[in-house]
Design a protein around this motif. Sequence first.
Motif, mmCIF file in Angstrom:
data_model
loop_
_atom_site.group_PDB
_atom_site.id
_atom_site.type_symbol
_atom_site.label_atom_id
_atom_site.label_comp_id
_atom_site.label_asym_id
_atom_site.label_seq_id
_atom_site.Cartn_x
_atom_site.Cartn_y
_atom_site.Cartn_z
ATOM 1 N N ALA A 106 -6.826 14.896 -5.685
ATOM 2 C CA ALA A 106 -7.400 15.003 -6.740
ATOM 3 C C ALA A 106 -6.846 15.027 -8.179
ATOM 4 O O ALA A 106 -7.420 14.259 -9.119
ATOM 5 N N GLY A 107 -5.484 15.067 -8.198
ATOM 6 C CA GLY A 107 -4.711 15.070 -9.761
ATOM 7 C C GLY A 107 -4.331 13.492 -9.364
ATOM 8 O O GLY A 107 -3.549 13.229 -10.502
ATOM 9 N N SER A 108 -4.345 12.540 -8.708
ATOM 10 C CA SER A 108 -3.798 11.220 -8.743
ATOM 11 C C SER A 108 -4.992 10.293 -9.020
ATOM 12 O O SER A 108 -6.011 10.728 -9.281
ATOM 13 N N GLU A 109 -4.457 8.956 -9.185
ATOM 14 C CA GLU A 109 -5.303 7.831 -9.696
ATOM 15 C C GLU A 109 -5.923 7.195 -8.284
ATOM 16 O O GLU A 109 -6.769 6.431 -8.396
ATOM 17 N N ILE A 119 0.791 -1.190 0.060
ATOM 18 C CA ILE A 119 0.038 -0.099 0.162
ATOM 19 C C ILE A 119 0.927 1.302 -0.010
ATOM 20 O O ILE A 119 0.407 2.155 -0.673
ATOM 21 N N GLY A 120 1.808 1.266 0.885
ATOM 22 C CA GLY A 120 2.751 2.379 0.859
ATOM 23 C C GLY A 120 3.441 2.740 -0.475
ATOM 24 O O GLY A 120 3.287 3.671 -0.911
ATOM 25 N N GLY A 121 3.972 1.694 -0.945
ATOM 26 C CA GLY A 121 4.953 1.813 -2.384
ATOM 27 C C GLY A 121 3.867 2.237 -3.519
ATOM 28 O O GLY A 121 4.271 3.106 -4.079
ATOM 29 N N TYR A 122 2.785 1.826 -3.495
ATOM 30 C CA TYR A 122 1.647 2.104 -4.412
ATOM 31 C C TYR A 122 0.893 3.701 -4.357
ATOM 32 O O TYR A 122 1.337 4.437 -5.114
ATOM 33 N N ALA A 123 0.727 4.103 -2.918
ATOM 34 C CA ALA A 123 0.510 5.216 -2.845
ATOM 35 C C ALA A 123 1.504 6.181 -3.034
ATOM 36 O O ALA A 123 1.057 7.471 -3.639
ATOM 37 N N ALA A 124 2.753 6.082 -2.974
ATOM 38 C CA ALA A 124 3.748 6.817 -2.935
ATOM 39 C C ALA A 124 3.906 7.008 -4.403
ATOM 40 O O ALA A 124 4.301 8.450 -5.078
ATOM 41 N N ALA A 125 3.946 6.170 -5.080
ATOM 42 C CA ALA A 125 3.997 6.140 -6.473
ATOM 43 C C ALA A 125 3.139 7.005 -7.318
ATOM 44 O O ALA A 125 3.407 7.899 -8.027
ATOM 45 N N LEU A 126 1.659 6.802 -6.988
ATOM 46 C CA LEU A 126 0.604 7.589 -7.483
ATOM 47 C C LEU A 126 0.718 8.968 -7.219
ATOM 48 O O LEU A 126 0.498 9.883 -8.092
ATOM 49 N N ALA A 127 0.883 9.102 -5.938
ATOM 50 C CA ALA A 127 1.257 10.549 -5.551
ATOM 51 C C ALA A 127 2.219 11.379 -6.307
ATOM 52 O O ALA A 127 2.215 12.717 -6.716
ATOM 53 N N HIS A 128 3.488 10.621 -6.402
ATOM 54 C CA HIS A 128 4.516 10.964 -7.134
ATOM 55 C C HIS A 128 4.296 11.233 -8.683
ATOM 56 O O HIS A 128 4.584 12.423 -9.129
ATOM 57 N N TRP A 129 3.423 10.569 -9.195
ATOM 58 C CA TRP A 129 3.216 10.657 -10.769
ATOM 59 C C TRP A 129 2.204 11.793 -10.684
ATOM 60 O O TRP A 129 2.042 12.449 -11.915
ATOM 61 N N ALA A 130 1.478 12.112 -9.690
ATOM 62 C CA ALA A 130 0.544 13.222 -9.945
ATOM 63 C C ALA A 130 1.201 14.461 -9.615
ATOM 64 O O ALA A 130 0.594 15.742 -9.776
#
Length: 319
Positions: free
Chosen positions: A177-180, A33-44
């Motif tokens: 809001a800008g993330s997945e 969960i942490g890795g996935y959330a960090a990546a999506l926030a970074h990509w946003a």
Amino acid sequence: MPQIPQVPETPQAPQTSQAPAAGRIAVIGAGAIGGYAAALAHWAGLDVTLCVRSPLDGLTIESGDTVRTAAVRVATDPAQVGPVDWVLLTTKAQDTPSAEGWLRRLCGPGTAVAVLQNGVGLEERVAPYAPEGTPILPTIVYISAERLAPGRILHHVASELHVPEGPLADRFAALLAGSELRVRPVADFVTAAWRKLFTNLAANPVTALLQQRIGVFADPEVAGLARDLLHEAAAVARAEGADIGERDVEGTLELYALAPPDGGSSMLYDRLAGRPLEHEYITGAVVRAGERHGIGTPLNRMLLILLRAIDRELRESAS
């Protein structure tokens, strides 16, 4: 986190006229969960620091046929960080005390903490380890993901975070809001939290104890055991103020039946990897609440005893 997401129908996050939320985020924990959330926030486009015990060579997310890397900043010592706008606490529930050093460094006057963990009572669980007065947002995670190796995450399905309605929820929704990652405020969070616990309650202990995937619930006897476990928990949930009934029992069983048979659960993955289990915050939460209300939970108690025995063995092997 169970690997069988059940995403109830809830309203989309409300539009707000507030200014965009500040974008400095720290994610404590680099599991699935942490890795996935960090990546999506970074990509946003958000400023993300991933707080971990050991260095990572990189962060890679596999989803479907897509493999993407996220060049997030990585910190391995609380001394390396300072206050941020939001902290996402994604450690396993049993590892919450180990996050105190990070929380004390990351939380300033304007910081809020979103707790992305399994179980109920998330605010009470985390508050002793954060600076007094820090706003804490309990967060129900509907993300099916698996940590294949350090920094390597396999995302199966779903990317939703459910939070209790209110100004803090609106801030969190604006942040992402800008993330997945979709943030959905819910009115009856007590019911929502117990409903999510239901998705874990039979799948996690049964798959972990048997070391089998979700397809084991196709066995009528195993499905019957799951139904009885859930009926016990439903009585406890109602005593705790949740609107949980037969529809939730049957809905959870349908969820198991529809899940890919080779799917797993977070507790199964932890056992296979030799990591400590999260049983005290899933099965244990039901047993302890039953004790508070004088409601018997013999089946869940039996599973809890067995899980404790396995967990002791895992901890002894790791020491």
